[in-house]
Design a protein around this motif. Structure first.
Motif, PDB file in Angstrom:
ATOM      1  N   VAL A  59      35.847  64.449  56.591  1.00 19.79           N
ATOM      2  CA  VAL A  59      36.416  64.711  55.265  1.00 19.79           C
ATOM      3  C   VAL A  59      37.828  64.138  55.161  1.00 19.79           C
ATOM      4  CG1 VAL A  59      37.099  66.498  53.630  1.00 19.79           C
ATOM      5  CG2 VAL A  59      35.001  66.776  54.942  1.00 19.79           C
ATOM      6  N   VAL A  60      38.709  64.539  56.046  1.00 15.78           N
ATOM      7  CA  VAL A  60      40.118  64.162  55.910  1.00 15.78           C
ATOM      8  C   VAL A  60      40.332  62.672  56.167  1.00 15.78           C
ATOM      9  CG1 VAL A  60      42.443  64.570  56.794  1.00 15.78           C
ATOM     10  CG2 VAL A  60      40.898  66.487  56.469  1.00 15.78           C
ATOM     11  N   MET A  61      39.773  62.154  57.258  1.00 21.81           N
ATOM     12  CA  MET A  61      39.995  60.746  57.587  1.00 21.81           C
ATOM     13  C   MET A  61      39.384  59.782  56.556  1.00 21.81           C
ATOM     14  SD  MET A  61      39.763  58.727  61.211  1.00 21.81           S
ATOM     15  CE  MET A  61      38.133  59.243  61.581  1.00 21.81           C
ATOM     16  N   PRO A  62      38.129  59.977  56.094  1.00 22.81           N
ATOM     17  CA  PRO A  62      37.636  59.063  55.043  1.00 22.81           C
ATOM     18  C   PRO A  62      38.426  59.148  53.741  1.00 22.81           C
ATOM     19  CG  PRO A  62      35.800  60.136  56.096  1.00 22.81           C
ATOM     20  CD  PRO A  62      37.033  60.804  56.605  1.00 22.81           C
ATOM     21  N   LEU A  63      38.872  60.349  53.368  1.00 15.23           N
ATOM     22  CA  LEU A  63      39.692  60.461  52.163  1.00 15.23           C
ATOM     23  C   LEU A  63      41.035  59.759  52.339  1.00 15.23           C
ATOM     24  CD1 LEU A  63      39.086  64.104  50.934  1.00 15.23           C
ATOM     25  CD2 LEU A  63      38.474  61.986  49.782  1.00 15.23           C
ATOM     26  N   PHE A  64      41.614  59.837  53.527  1.00 18.13           N
ATOM     27  CA  PHE A  64      42.872  59.143  53.789  1.00 18.13           C
ATOM     28  C   PHE A  64      42.685  57.634  53.727  1.00 18.13           C
ATOM     29  CE2 PHE A  64      45.669  57.046  56.858  1.00 18.13           C
ATOM     30  CZ  PHE A  64      46.898  57.349  56.288  1.00 18.13           C
ATOM     31  N   ILE A  65      41.623  57.138  54.358  1.00 14.18           N
ATOM     32  CA  ILE A  65      41.370  55.694  54.346  1.00 14.18           C
ATOM     33  C   ILE A  65      41.103  55.213  52.924  1.00 14.18           C
ATOM     34  CG2 ILE A  65      39.757  53.901  55.115  1.00 14.18           C
ATOM     35  CD1 ILE A  65      39.493  55.516  57.727  1.00 14.18           C
ATOM     36  N   TRP A  66      40.336  55.968  52.164  1.00 13.50           N
ATOM     37  CA  TRP A  66      40.048  55.595  50.783  1.00 13.50           C
ATOM     38  C   TRP A  66      41.320  55.598  49.946  1.00 13.50           C
ATOM     39  CZ3 TRP A  66      40.317  58.641  46.269  1.00 13.50           C
ATOM     40  CH2 TRP A  66      39.838  58.019  45.141  1.00 13.50           C
ATOM     41  N   THR A  67      42.195  56.577  50.166  1.00 12.28           N
ATOM     42  CA  THR A  67      43.432  56.667  49.405  1.00 12.28           C
ATOM     43  C   THR A  67      44.363  55.497  49.710  1.00 12.28           C
ATOM     44  OG1 THR A  67      43.283  59.063  49.472  1.00 12.28           O
ATOM     45  CG2 THR A  67      45.404  58.138  48.907  1.00 12.28           C
ATOM     46  N   ARG A  68      44.468  55.122  50.975  1.00 11.91           N
ATOM     47  CA  ARG A  68      45.389  54.053  51.343  1.00 11.91           C
ATOM     48  C   ARG A  68      44.900  52.669  50.917  1.00 11.91           C
ATOM     49  NH1 ARG A  68      50.377  55.033  52.226  1.00 11.91           N
ATOM     50  NH2 ARG A  68      50.491  53.317  53.669  1.00 11.91           N
ATOM     51  N   TYR A  69      43.585  52.436  50.901  1.00 12.64           N
ATOM     52  CA  TYR A  69      43.052  51.109  50.602  1.00 12.64           C
ATOM     53  C   TYR A  69      42.390  51.029  49.237  1.00 12.64           C
ATOM     54  CZ  TYR A  69      43.982  49.848  55.386  1.00 12.64           C
ATOM     55  OH  TYR A  69      44.611  49.589  56.569  1.00 12.64           O
ATOM     56  N   LYS A  70      42.687  51.971  48.356  1.00 10.08           N
ATOM     57  CA  LYS A  70      42.046  52.029  47.053  1.00 10.08           C
ATOM     58  C   LYS A  70      42.339  50.799  46.204  1.00 10.08           C
ATOM     59  CE  LYS A  70      43.648  55.234  44.648  1.00 10.08           C
ATOM     60  NZ  LYS A  70      44.026  56.490  43.998  1.00 10.08           N
ATOM     61  N   ASN A  71      43.562  50.365  46.128  1.00 12.97           N
ATOM     62  CA  ASN A  71      43.952  49.259  45.254  1.00 12.97           C
ATOM     63  C   ASN A  71      44.431  48.037  46.020  1.00 12.97           C
ATOM     64  OD1 ASN A  71      43.422  50.777  42.927  1.00 12.97           O
ATOM     65  ND2 ASN A  71      45.427  51.759  43.069  1.00 12.97           N
ATOM     66  N   LYS A  72      43.992  47.877  47.243  1.00 13.97           N
ATOM     67  CA  LYS A  72      44.441  46.748  48.070  1.00 13.97           C
ATOM     68  C   LYS A  72      43.457  45.587  47.955  1.00 13.97           C
ATOM     69  CE  LYS A  72      47.624  49.123  50.300  1.00 13.97           C
ATOM     70  NZ  LYS A  72      48.909  49.033  50.631  1.00 13.97           N
ATOM     71  N   ASP A  73      43.988  44.386  48.142  1.00 15.10           N
ATOM     72  CA  ASP A  73      43.162  43.188  48.202  1.00 15.10           C
ATOM     73  C   ASP A  73      42.786  42.949  49.659  1.00 15.10           C
ATOM     74  OD1 ASP A  73      41.856  40.816  47.627  1.00 15.10           O
ATOM     75  OD2 ASP A  73      43.713  39.641  47.636  1.00 15.10           O
ATOM     76  N   LEU A  74      41.561  43.260  50.028  1.00 16.83           N
ATOM     77  CA  LEU A  74      41.135  43.173  51.419  1.00 16.83           C
ATOM     78  C   LEU A  74      40.655  41.780  51.796  1.00 16.83           C
ATOM     79  CD1 LEU A  74      39.267  46.572  51.739  1.00 16.83           C
ATOM     80  CD2 LEU A  74      41.604  46.016  52.365  1.00 16.83           C
ATOM     81  N   SER A  75      40.676  40.831  50.881  1.00 15.52           N
ATOM     82  CA  SER A  75      40.224  39.485  51.213  1.00 15.52           C
ATOM     83  C   SER A  75      41.227  38.766  52.125  1.00 15.52           C
ATOM     84  CB  SER A  75      40.007  38.668  49.948  1.00 15.52           C
ATOM     85  OG  SER A  75      41.230  38.475  49.277  1.00 15.52           O
ATOM     86  N   LYS A  76      42.463  39.245  52.214  1.00 13.94           N
ATOM     87  CA  LYS A  76      43.459  38.632  53.087  1.00 13.94           C
ATOM     88  C   LYS A  76      43.203  38.929  54.560  1.00 13.94           C
ATOM     89  CE  LYS A  76      46.827  40.237  50.241  1.00 13.94           C
ATOM     90  NZ  LYS A  76      48.177  40.729  50.003  1.00 13.94           N
ATOM     91  N   PHE A  77      42.345  39.888  54.852  1.00 13.07           N
ATOM     92  CA  PHE A  77      42.121  40.299  56.227  1.00 13.07           C
ATOM     93  C   PHE A  77      40.951  39.581  56.884  1.00 13.07           C
ATOM     94  CE2 PHE A  77      44.307  43.908  54.303  1.00 13.07           C
ATOM     95  CZ  PHE A  77      45.383  43.996  55.165  1.00 13.07           C
ATOM     96  N   ASN A  78      40.466  38.498  56.305  1.00 11.72           N
ATOM     97  CA  ASN A  78      39.394  37.720  56.916  1.00 11.72           C
ATOM     98  C   ASN A  78      39.969  36.840  58.017  1.00 11.72           C
ATOM     99  OD1 ASN A  78      37.541  38.769  55.158  1.00 11.72           O
ATOM    100  ND2 ASN A  78      37.624  37.041  53.747  1.00 11.72           N
ATOM    101  N   PHE A  79      39.182  36.622  59.061  1.00 13.15           N
ATOM    102  CA  PHE A  79      39.637  35.780  60.156  1.00 13.15           C
ATOM    103  C   PHE A  79      39.609  34.308  59.767  1.00 13.15           C
ATOM    104  CE2 PHE A  79      38.357  39.453  62.801  1.00 13.15           C
ATOM    105  CZ  PHE A  79      39.598  39.676  63.355  1.00 13.15           C
ATOM    106  N   ASN A  80      38.525  33.866  59.149  1.00 11.60           N
ATOM    107  CA  ASN A  80      38.359  32.450  58.820  1.00 11.60           C
ATOM    108  C   ASN A  80      38.383  32.285  57.305  1.00 11.60           C
ATOM    109  OD1 ASN A  80      38.019  31.795  61.529  1.00 11.60           O
ATOM    110  ND2 ASN A  80      35.847  32.314  61.426  1.00 11.60           N
TER     111      ASN A  80
END
Length: 88
Positions: A47-68
């Motif tokens: 409960v706590v950890m998934p809610l924390f992860i969702w809260t922190r990465y809710k509005n982030k652009d995760l395409s920058k974290f690709n390796f290639n």
């Protein structure tokens, strides 16, 4: 109230519950203490950890974290396993 503050309060309450579980084990009721510790741990991880992860990465652009980022999908190399010159 901010969601991160609420999650911090939930985490603090579950840590207090884990401490109470260890206190209960010390007082002699081991089965009840292990249940409290186990349920508190499950609450933290499911409960706590998934809610924390969702809260922190809710509005982030995760395409920058690709390796290639520059690699195209249609450029697949054919590896010749018998050719040992690529291994050196």
């Amino acid at each position: 109230m901010n969601l991160l503050k609420f999650l911090g309060i939930l985490l603090l309450c579950t840590l207090i519950a884990i401490g109470f579980g260890f206190y209960t084990i010390d007082q002699g009721d081991t089965a009840y203490g292990h249940k409290i510790i186990g349920l508190s741990t499950l609450f933290i991880f499911f409960v706590v950890m998934p809610l924390f992860i969702w809260t922190r990465y809710k509005n982030k652009d995760l395409s920058k974290f690709n390796f290639n980022q520059n690699k195209k999908d249609d450029e697949d190399e054919d590896w010749d396993l018998d050719d040992k010159s690529k291994w050196n």
